[in-house]
Design an enzyme around this catalytic site. Structure first.
Site, PDB file in Angstrom:
ATOM      1  N   CYS A  48      82.796  29.825  32.602  1.00 54.29           N
ATOM      2  CA  CYS A  48      81.933  30.527  31.653  1.00 54.29           C
ATOM      3  C   CYS A  48      82.774  31.465  30.790  1.00 54.29           C
ATOM      4  O   CYS A  48      83.691  32.131  31.286  1.00 54.29           O
ATOM      5  CB  CYS A  48      80.850  31.308  32.391  1.00 54.29           C
ATOM      6  SG  CYS A  48      79.725  30.266  33.343  1.00 54.29           S
TER       7      CYS A  48
ATOM      8  N   CYS B 258      86.998  29.798  40.260  1.00 55.45           N
ATOM      9  CA  CYS B 258      85.776  29.104  39.857  1.00 55.45           C
ATOM     10  C   CYS B 258      86.137  28.059  38.818  1.00 55.45           C
ATOM     11  O   CYS B 258      86.931  28.321  37.911  1.00 55.45           O
ATOM     12  CB  CYS B 258      84.758  30.088  39.281  1.00 55.45           C
ATOM     13  SG  CYS B 258      83.166  29.321  38.848  1.00 55.45           S
TER      14      CYS B 258
ATOM     15  N   CYS C 271      79.937  43.275  37.588  1.00 53.98           N
ATOM     16  CA  CYS C 271      79.613  41.871  37.357  1.00 53.98           C
ATOM     17  C   CYS C 271      80.562  41.241  36.350  1.00 53.98           C
ATOM     18  O   CYS C 271      80.813  41.791  35.284  1.00 53.98           O
ATOM     19  CB  CYS C 271      78.178  41.769  36.849  1.00 53.98           C
ATOM     20  SG  CYS C 271      77.601  40.080  36.643  1.00 53.98           S
TER      21      CYS C 271
ATOM     22  N   CYS D 173      83.230  35.330  31.891  1.00 52.09           N
ATOM     23  CA  CYS D 173      83.518  35.657  33.291  1.00 52.09           C
ATOM     24  C   CYS D 173      85.018  35.598  33.555  1.00 52.09           C
ATOM     25  O   CYS D 173      85.651  34.548  33.375  1.00 52.09           O
ATOM     26  CB  CYS D 173      82.772  34.691  34.216  1.00 52.09           C
ATOM     27  SG  CYS D 173      83.043  35.037  35.970  1.00 52.09           S
TER      28      CYS D 173
ATOM     29  N   CYS E  70      77.963  41.662  47.802  1.00 50.81           N
ATOM     30  CA  CYS E  70      78.224  40.567  46.873  1.00 50.81           C
ATOM     31  C   CYS E  70      79.349  39.722  47.459  1.00 50.81           C
ATOM     32  O   CYS E  70      80.475  40.209  47.632  1.00 50.81           O
ATOM     33  CB  CYS E  70      78.600  41.130  45.508  1.00 50.81           C
ATOM     34  SG  CYS E  70      78.878  39.878  44.243  1.00 50.81           S
TER      35      CYS E  70
ATOM     36  N   GLU F 108      87.459  38.495  46.499  1.00 48.32           N
ATOM     37  CA  GLU F 108      86.917  39.843  46.500  1.00 48.32           C
ATOM     38  C   GLU F 108      85.467  39.857  46.973  1.00 48.32           C
ATOM     39  O   GLU F 108      84.696  38.934  46.694  1.00 48.32           O
ATOM     40  CB  GLU F 108      87.036  40.447  45.096  1.00 48.32           C
ATOM     41  CG  GLU F 108      88.487  40.656  44.684  1.00 48.32           C
ATOM     42  CD  GLU F 108      88.661  41.226  43.288  1.00 48.32           C
ATOM     43  OE1 GLU F 108      89.683  41.881  43.052  1.00 48.32           O
ATOM     44  OE2 GLU F 108      87.779  41.011  42.439  1.00 48.32           O
TER      45      GLU F 108
END
Length: 384
Positions: free
Chosen positions: A115, A111, A351, A118, A104, A91
């Protein structure tokens, strides 16, 4: 397969053209056509020799990312989903503001950092993106927006790029640096080093490498003032710790285009949002805390980010009054502090919400669930 010219920075394209028996100025012309004009058809590149256009058609292409979907938020934020093959999609988000247009950009399909707050990390990790796939997000967005906004030739739709999409950019360093160079090159997108930001969860060695190879603005996902809490929120912290991270940030500023590091801090209800932790954070970056005495003061600003909840996290967004109180502690200490305005959350473009589609190769969902059971985050938050 034909070479994708989006994979090359200018030096790489010059080497490619040299292999075709062409001089460097031809590479510069070609680079301008691709990035400044958004051309993908060699036949349309009218000032290139016909012989070169013929050669290029045989061995090269400008291979854009296939678009899967486009969603536009009520606030004007646009999210694109791109197919990167083998069941993976990434994205990219455009955020229009009065004084700039920010893109962005994603650097990985998924990933591997994991975290706690996230959603991308909870999707797992498949692979790094190529340079062409990173640059291709900007190439697509810039030229699509120029057409849709009716901008005149030379007008720019995007003047701010943040490597804050899916993935940890510094874990894809070999592809990242040529992409950054294309963004910065005056023959490419001509962006200011101050307007290109790499956001990292804290890879100390790679921060030092970026400082030497291609220093741009730096943002660090901090999220905690001590190692005990940060270990639970950002697993990467266990490798080097906060002291080493702050030390790397201070070194980076020797060559950075900005004279401060942006620390990003996701506000989690009852976890990292207490006044006591805010005061601890002040001590940390002012060089007064035990973990930072060797480093000294870290020139910085803080960006407090509202958490965007998702079920697997087990976390909640901090109430606004607590965010404001936390910000006040930092501001009273003379630290520039902003509270990020949530943009695009109605299309899952805010975010921490970017998840795309990832064919996980790491067993992330089960691994993160086990970590959540083994490390109760409230206990970690209480540890000092």
């Amino acid at each position: 397969m034909a070479a994708n010219l989006l994979d090359f920075d200018l030096e790489g394209l010059a080497a490619f053209c040299d292999g075709l028996g062409e001089k460097r100025f031809r590479a510069t012309q070609l680079y301008r056509w691709i990035h400044q004009k958004g051309a993908g058809d060699f036949a349309a590149m009218s000032d290139l020799a016909k012989s070169l256009r013929t050669k290029l058609a045989e061995v090269a292409e400008v291979r854009a990312l296939p678009l899967i979907s486009e969603h536009v938020s009520t606030d004007g934020t646009t999210k694109w989903l791109f197919d990167v093959g083998h069941g993976n999609a990434v994205e990219t988000v455009f955020i229009p503001e009065a004084d700039r247009g920010t893109l962005c950009v994603s650097s990985q399909a998924g990933c591997a950092v994991g975290c706690r707050f996230c959603s991308t990390g909870h999707q797992g990790f498949s692979r790094n993106l190529t340079t062409g796939e990173i640059v291709g997000q900007l190439w697509f967005a810039e030229h699509r927006l120029r057409r849709s906004l009716g901008l005149a030739e030379g007008e720019r739709a995007i003047d701010n790029v943040v490597m804050m999409g899916m993935g940890e950019p510094l874990q894809n360093y070999a592809a990242l640096v040529p992409a950054l160079r294309t963004m910065l090159d005056d023959h490419g997108y001509g962006l200011s080093r101050r307007r290109v930001t790499v956001s990292t969860s804290g890879m100390v060695t790679m921060i030092d490498r970026l400082r030497e190879d291609c220093p741009v603005a730096l943002a660090v996902s901090l999220h905690a003032p001590n190692d005990a809490l940060r270990d639970a929120l950002v697993p990467l912290n266990r490798k080097d710790g906060i002291e080493a991270l702050l030390d790397a940030c201070v070194r980076y500023l020797d060559k950075a285009p900005r004279d401060f590091v942006t620390f990003e801090y996701c506000m989690l209800d009852g976890v990292n949002d207490t006044p006591e932790l805010a005061h601890e954070l002040v001590q940390l970056v002012s060089g007064q805390a035990p973990a930072s005495r060797r480093v000294g003061r870290v020139p910085c600003k803080f960006n407090l980010i509202p958490f965007n909840p998702f079920p697997a996290s087990g976390l909640k967004r901090s109430p606004r009054e607590r965010v404001l109180a936390f910000a006040q502690v930092l501001q009273d200490a003379g630290i520039v502090t902003t509270i990020r305005k949530t943009r695009g959350d109605d299309i899952d473009a805010a975010c921490g919400q970017l998840a795309g589609e990832v064919q996980d190769r790491t067993g992330a969902p089960a691994r993160l669930a086990r970590r959540r059971e083994l490390i109760p985050i409230a206990v970690a938050g209480a540890a000092r």
